[in-house]
Design a protein around this motif. Structure first.
Motif, short mmCIF file in Angstrom:
data_model
loop_
_atom_site.label_atom_id
_atom_site.label_comp_id
_atom_site.label_asym_id
_atom_site.label_seq_id
_atom_site.Cartn_x
_atom_site.Cartn_y
_atom_site.Cartn_z
N HIS A 256 40.74 8.08 -45.17
CA HIS A 256 40.60 6.73 -44.65
C HIS A 256 39.13 6.43 -44.39
O HIS A 256 38.24 7.26 -44.67
CB HIS A 256 41.46 6.52 -43.41
CG HIS A 256 41.25 7.54 -42.32
ND1 HIS A 256 40.05 7.73 -41.70
CD2 HIS A 256 42.12 8.43 -41.75
CE1 HIS A 256 40.17 8.67 -40.79
NE2 HIS A 256 41.42 9.14 -40.81
N LEU A 257 38.89 5.26 -43.83
CA LEU A 257 37.51 4.82 -43.60
C LEU A 257 36.70 5.81 -42.75
O LEU A 257 35.51 6.00 -42.97
CB LEU A 257 37.53 3.49 -42.85
CG LEU A 257 37.40 2.24 -43.69
CD1 LEU A 257 37.41 1.02 -42.76
CD2 LEU A 257 36.10 2.26 -44.49
N GLY A 258 37.37 6.44 -41.80
CA GLY A 258 36.68 7.41 -40.93
C GLY A 258 36.18 8.61 -41.73
O GLY A 258 35.07 9.10 -41.51
N GLN B 143 44.05 1.47 -43.75
CA GLN B 143 42.62 1.75 -43.85
C GLN B 143 42.32 2.92 -44.76
O GLN B 143 41.24 3.49 -44.71
CB GLN B 143 42.05 2.02 -42.46
CG GLN B 143 42.44 0.96 -41.46
CD GLN B 143 41.25 0.10 -41.04
OE1 GLN B 143 40.14 0.30 -41.48
NE2 GLN B 143 41.49 -0.87 -40.20
N THR B 144 43.30 3.32 -45.58
CA THR B 144 42.98 4.38 -46.53
C THR B 144 42.06 3.80 -47.60
O THR B 144 42.09 2.59 -47.88
CB THR B 144 44.23 4.98 -47.23
OG1 THR B 144 44.86 3.94 -47.97
CG2 THR B 144 45.19 5.58 -46.23
N GLU C 63 38.86 11.89 -56.22
CA GLU C 63 38.79 10.55 -56.81
C GLU C 63 38.15 9.54 -55.85
O GLU C 63 37.29 8.75 -56.25
CB GLU C 63 40.23 10.09 -57.04
CG GLU C 63 40.56 9.71 -58.45
CD GLU C 63 42.02 9.33 -58.48
OE1 GLU C 63 42.79 10.19 -58.94
OE2 GLU C 63 42.39 8.22 -58.02
N ASP C 64 38.57 9.60 -54.60
CA ASP C 64 38.05 8.63 -53.61
C ASP C 64 36.54 8.84 -53.37
O ASP C 64 35.79 7.88 -53.23
CB ASP C 64 38.81 8.74 -52.29
CG ASP C 64 40.24 8.22 -52.40
OD1 ASP C 64 40.55 7.56 -53.41
OD2 ASP C 64 41.04 8.48 -51.48
N LEU D 48 41.24 6.16 -36.23
CA LEU D 48 42.01 6.12 -37.47
C LEU D 48 42.68 7.47 -37.70
O LEU D 48 42.14 8.51 -37.37
CB LEU D 48 41.08 5.82 -38.65
CG LEU D 48 40.37 4.46 -38.61
CD1 LEU D 48 39.38 4.36 -39.76
CD2 LEU D 48 41.40 3.34 -38.68
N ALA D 49 43.86 7.42 -38.28
CA ALA D 49 44.58 8.65 -38.60
C ALA D 49 45.13 8.53 -40.01
O ALA D 49 45.24 7.41 -40.54
CB ALA D 49 45.72 8.87 -37.62
N LYS D 50 45.46 9.68 -40.59
CA LYS D 50 45.93 9.66 -41.99
C LYS D 50 47.20 8.82 -42.15
O LYS D 50 47.49 8.32 -43.21
CB LYS D 50 46.16 11.08 -42.48
CG LYS D 50 44.85 11.76 -42.86
CD LYS D 50 45.08 13.11 -43.49
CE LYS D 50 43.74 13.75 -43.86
NZ LYS D 50 43.66 15.16 -43.52
#
Ligand code: GLU
Length: 269
Positions: free
Chosen positions: A16-18, A248-249, A55-56, A241-243
Motif C-alpha cells: 500500500h501507500l505506506g 490504498q494498495t 511489479e509494484d 494503513l494496513a494490507k
C-alpha cells in the motif's frame, strides 16, 4: 559514507501507500538498496504477492540491487546462527500454548505483552522429558542472560541520537517455532549483516523491535546499523494503513490511473 539500505516486506498482501513511502525513502537515500522478501511464514506468504511486490516497485521506478533475497531459501543460515546462541545457553524450549501465555499475562503483576518466563524455570530433566514425549515447543531467548553476556548496548537513531537498547522491554522473544525454524528478529539481523546494511530505514511501528535486534547483533558479532524509523502514513479514517485496506494498495491506485510520479512527488513534498 555510502549508504546501503533495504526494503523487506512480507509477501502476505499487496503493498500500500505506506510501503511505497518506506521504499521510496530508502531508495532515495541509499547508494545500494536491496529487496528482501520476509517469506519465512510459508503458510501466510503467497507467490502471487511476491510477484506483485516486484511489479509494484518496478511501476514506481524503484530499482533494487542484484537478486531479490528470499528468506525461505536460507533456513540453514538462520539455523546456524541459532545453534551458536543455543551453544552459549541463551535459548530455552517453551512448551506454553497461546492460551496458557494469555492466562499468565492476565495475572495482577504480569508485565503487559511480555512472556512471563514460565518455561525458563523448567529443569533440564523436565525439558528433556517433555521433548521426548513429543510436546511441541518454541525456542525463546533468555533475554536477561543474553543481556548479561552482551554488556552495554547502544544504537544510533536518526532524529533522536544515541539510544541505549533495552531488550528486556520485549522479554524472552521467540527465536524459532516448531513449524518455522527461525523468526523475524533472527532473520532480519542476519540478513542486514550479510548484506552490509548501514542504514535500516523502516516504519516507526518497528522501533520497539530494534531493542531486541541490537541485542541479537551483539550476540552474533554483527555490526549495528544506523536506524531511521519514519512516520507511518494514515488513511482517510486517521488509522495507519494496513494490507487489508484495499483502497490504498498500489494496485488499486494504478487501476484508477494514478501516475507513480504523482505519488513520489507527494512523498517528497
Ligand atoms: N517485514 C517487515 C514489515 O513489512 C519489515 C521488517 C524490517 O524492515 O525490519 O513490516
Amino acid at each position: 559514507m555510502s549508504i546501503i539500505s533495504r526494503f523487506a516486506p512480507s509477501p502476505t498482501g499487496y503493498l500500500h501507500l505506506g510501503h511505497a513511502y518506506s521504499a521510496w525513502l530508502g531508495r532515495s537515500r541509499a547508494a545500494q538498496w536491496f529487496l528482501r522478501l520476509e517469506d519465512i511464514d510459508t503458510t501466510r506468504c503467497k507467490p502471487e504477492f511476491a510477484d506483485a511486490i516486484r511489479e509494484d516497485l518496478a511501476w514506481l521506478g524503484l530499482r533494487w540491487e542484484g537478486e531479490v533475497r528470499l528468506q525461505s531459501a536460507h533456513f540453514a543460515d538462520y539455523r546456524a546462527a541459532l545453534e551458536g546462541m543455543a551453544a552459549r545457553g541463551l535459548l530455552y524450549p517453551c512448551f506454553c500454548s497461546r492460551a496458557e501465555i494469555a492466562k499468565a499475562q492476565s495475572a495482577p503483576h504480569a508485565a503487559e505483552g511480555i512472556y512471563p518466563g514460565t518455561c525458563r524455570h523448567l529443569s533440564a530433566a523436565e525439558r528433556t522429558a517433555r521433548m521426548e514425549n513429543g510436546a511441541p515447543y518454541a525456542l525463546r531467548l533468555d533475554t536477561m542472560r543474553a543481556c548479561a553476556q552482551a554488556g552495554a548496548l547502544w544504537f544510533f537513531e536518526e532524529a533522536t541520537g544515541w539510544v541505549e537498547a533495552q531488550p528486556r522491554r520485549l522479554g524472552d522473544v521467540v527465536l524459532a517455532r516448531k513449524d518455522t525454524p527461525t523468526s523475524y528478529h533472527l532473520c532480519v539481523v542476519h540478513d542486514d549483516a550479510l548484506q552490509g546494511v548501514t542504514h535500516v530505514i523502516r516504519g516507526e511501528d518497528l522501533r520497539e523491535a530494534t531493542h531486541i535486534q541490537v541485542l541479537l547483533q551483539k550476540l552474533l558479532g554483527y555490526e549495528t546499523p544506523i536506524y531511521h524509523h519514519h512516520r507511518l502514513l494514515l488513511g482517510p479514517d486517521g488509522q495507519r494503513l494496513a494490507k487489508r485496506d484495499k483502497a490504498q494498495t498500489l494496485r488499486a491506485l494504478r487501476a484508477e490511473g494514478v501516475h507513480p510520479d504523482t505519488l513520489l512527488r507527494g512523498f517528497a513534498a
